[in-house]
Design a protein around this motif. Structure first.
Motif, PDB file in Angstrom:
ATOM      1  N   MET A 197       0.827  -1.198   0.000  1.00  0.00           N
ATOM      2  CA  MET A 197       0.000   0.000   0.000  1.00  0.00           C
ATOM      3  C   MET A 197       0.866   1.256   0.000  1.00  0.00           C
ATOM      4  N   GLU A 215       0.689   4.585  -2.519  1.00  0.00           N
ATOM      5  CA  GLU A 215       0.643   5.999  -2.108  1.00  0.00           C
ATOM      6  C   GLU A 215       1.846   6.774  -2.621  1.00  0.00           C
ATOM      7  N   ALA A 241      -3.601  -6.434   0.996  1.00  0.00           N
ATOM      8  CA  ALA A 241      -3.455  -5.139   1.659  1.00  0.00           C
ATOM      9  C   ALA A 241      -4.721  -4.299   1.473  1.00  0.00           C
ATOM     10  N   LEU A 242      -5.299  -4.312   0.276  1.00  0.00           N
ATOM     11  CA  LEU A 242      -6.537  -3.567   0.030  1.00  0.00           C
ATOM     12  C   LEU A 242      -7.665  -4.065   0.938  1.00  0.00           C
ATOM     13  N   THR A 262      -7.365  -5.696   3.787  1.00  0.00           N
ATOM     14  CA  THR A 262      -7.045  -5.386   5.186  1.00  0.00           C
ATOM     15  C   THR A 262      -7.374  -3.937   5.512  1.00  0.00           C
ATOM     16  N   PHE A 263      -7.009  -3.022   4.616  1.00  0.00           N
ATOM     17  CA  PHE A 263      -7.318  -1.613   4.850  1.00  0.00           C
ATOM     18  C   PHE A 263      -8.819  -1.365   4.854  1.00  0.00           C
ATOM     19  N   GLN A 264      -9.557  -2.056   3.995  1.00  0.00           N
ATOM     20  CA  GLN A 264     -11.005  -1.906   3.968  1.00  0.00           C
ATOM     21  C   GLN A 264     -11.633  -2.437   5.255  1.00  0.00           C
ATOM     22  N   PHE A 277     -10.178  -2.555   8.191  1.00  0.00           N
ATOM     23  CA  PHE A 277      -9.832  -1.589   9.227  1.00  0.00           C
ATOM     24  C   PHE A 277     -10.740  -0.368   9.141  1.00  0.00           C
ATOM     25  N   ASP A 278     -10.993   0.087   7.921  1.00  0.00           N
ATOM     26  CA  ASP A 278     -11.857   1.259   7.721  1.00  0.00           C
ATOM     27  C   ASP A 278     -13.286   0.962   8.171  1.00  0.00           C
TER      28      ASP A 278
END
Length: 148
Positions: free
Chosen positions: A1, A5, A65-66, A68-70, A72-73
């Motif tokens: 990720m 960025e 990673a996408l 996991t971030f979703q 978490f969000d």
């Protein structure tokens, strides 16, 4: 990720995003601007995903990673007010990464875009000709005598 960025920074997407937001504010009433802005945002993300995949050489890591971030969000926004957004954005993004299938405009979108470009061009040309006719001063003789 992090590579994704960093790709945004390398591509200077923050400048494009700022200009895009200014255009959205000025033309908030225009659905064509909103539509094009959405396409530009989506393509910016797709480009940065592709750059990250090319660096890592492993699609599975980026997909994990996408997700996991979703997750978490979603966990941190349990009391947030839900606004209408693009449905299944993450799923569509993951499908595009797996299949390498970039979406193109459908026939209706192509027709509307081409029509809008033609109408804008004609209006610009018509307005420009009117302005040049108004701006052209009439020439007067310099000696005050008329030549007959």
């Amino acid at each position: 990720m992090l590579l994704h960025e960093l790709a945004h920074i390398r591509r200077k997407d923050f400048v494009i995003n700022m200009l895009q937001n200014i255009c959205e504010i000025i033309f908030f009433f225009n659905p064509a601007v909103q539509w094009l802005s959405g396409i530009i945002k989506e393509e910016r993300e797709n480009c940065c995903d592709d750059i990250a995949i090319n660096e890592v050489k492993n699609k599975k890591q980026l997909i994990n990673a996408l997700i996991t971030f979703q997750e978490f969000d979603n966990a941190s926004a349990q009391y947030a007010v839900g606004f209408a957004g693009k449905k299944m954005h993450l799923l569509n993004r993951i499908k595009r990464i797996i299949t390498n299938n970039n979406q193109t405009l459908n026939n209706m979108e192509r027709t509307l875009l081409a029509t809008g470009i033609v109408i804008t061009s004609i209006a610009t040309i018509a307005f420009r000709q009117t302005q040049t006719e108004i701006a052209a001063p009439q020439q007067k003789s310099t000696n005050g005598c008329s030549n007959k």
